[in-house]
Design an enzyme around this catalytic site. Sequence first.
Site, PDB file in Angstrom:
ATOM      1  N   THR A  18       0.843  -1.197   0.000  1.00 48.70           N
ATOM      2  CA  THR A  18       0.000   0.000   0.000  1.00 48.70           C
ATOM      3  C   THR A  18       0.879   1.248   0.000  1.00 48.70           C
ATOM      4  OG1 THR A  18      -1.819   1.167   1.108  1.00 48.70           O
ATOM      5  CG2 THR A  18      -0.186   0.129   2.522  1.00 48.70           C
ATOM      6  N   ASN A  19       0.321   2.319  -0.524  1.00 46.38           N
ATOM      7  CA  ASN A  19       0.971   3.630  -0.441  1.00 46.38           C
ATOM      8  C   ASN A  19       0.292   4.511   0.596  1.00 46.38           C
ATOM      9  OD1 ASN A  19       3.115   3.682  -2.461  1.00 46.38           O
ATOM     10  ND2 ASN A  19       1.467   3.330  -3.925  1.00 46.38           N
ATOM     11  N   ASN A  20      -0.664   3.942   1.319  1.00 42.36           N
ATOM     12  CA  ASN A  20      -1.435   4.700   2.302  1.00 42.36           C
ATOM     13  C   ASN A  20      -0.647   4.791   3.612  1.00 42.36           C
ATOM     14  OD1 ASN A  20      -3.225   5.349   4.450  1.00 42.36           O
ATOM     15  ND2 ASN A  20      -4.964   4.737   3.188  1.00 42.36           N
ATOM     16  N   LYS A  23      -2.467   3.552   6.872  1.00 43.15           N
ATOM     17  CA  LYS A  23      -2.524   2.088   7.004  1.00 43.15           C
ATOM     18  C   LYS A  23      -1.168   1.551   7.457  1.00 43.15           C
ATOM     19  CE  LYS A  23      -5.951   0.830   3.500  1.00 43.15           C
ATOM     20  NZ  LYS A  23      -6.123   0.176   2.191  1.00 43.15           N
ATOM     21  N   GLU A  51      -2.126  -2.883 -11.223  1.00 46.81           N
ATOM     22  CA  GLU A  51      -3.505  -2.619 -11.633  1.00 46.81           C
ATOM     23  C   GLU A  51      -4.473  -3.436 -10.783  1.00 46.81           C
ATOM     24  OE1 GLU A  51      -6.461  -2.763 -15.511  1.00 46.81           O
ATOM     25  OE2 GLU A  51      -4.356  -3.297 -15.757  1.00 46.81           O
ATOM     26  N   ASP A  80      -7.195  -4.143   0.845  1.00 46.63           N
ATOM     27  CA  ASP A  80      -7.927  -3.192   0.026  1.00 46.63           C
ATOM     28  C   ASP A  80      -9.264  -2.925   0.690  1.00 46.63           C
ATOM     29  OD1 ASP A  80      -7.712  -1.592  -2.345  1.00 46.63           O
ATOM     30  OD2 ASP A  80      -9.275  -2.800  -3.243  1.00 46.63           O
TER      31      ASP A  80
END
Length: 122
Positions: A18-20, A23, A51, A80
């Site tokens: 993740t790039n969050n 999180k 993707e 996700d």
Amino acid sequence: PGLKFTLMEGKMEALFATNNPAKIKTYSNKLKEKGINLKSLVDLNINIEIEENGKDSIENAIIKAKGYYEFAKIPTIGMDNSLFIEGIADSEQPGTHVRRINGKRLTDKEMIEYYTRASKKI
């Protein structure tokens, strides 16, 4: 099954797909307590985008975990989310594309503004 975990100073190392940053921070602290050193895409200088074309958030998590594992070759955790807003049309539901509206990937600020406007319509 079949994965070999990377040990660093007696701890397991895993990549979080993740790039969050929120999180990463939340789960990094919790997993550290369990002896898992969670690495981010930034930590490992991974600058590719996988993707997310699954039919739901579970499939997208699996797609991300497999994709980043193939690149980094360390155990990878995928997560996700999906979003449903009661009261707006099905065609406007974000579902698994919370950050992508009309083909554009939103920044945090744009996402907050978009969903604030959407919720005010209700």
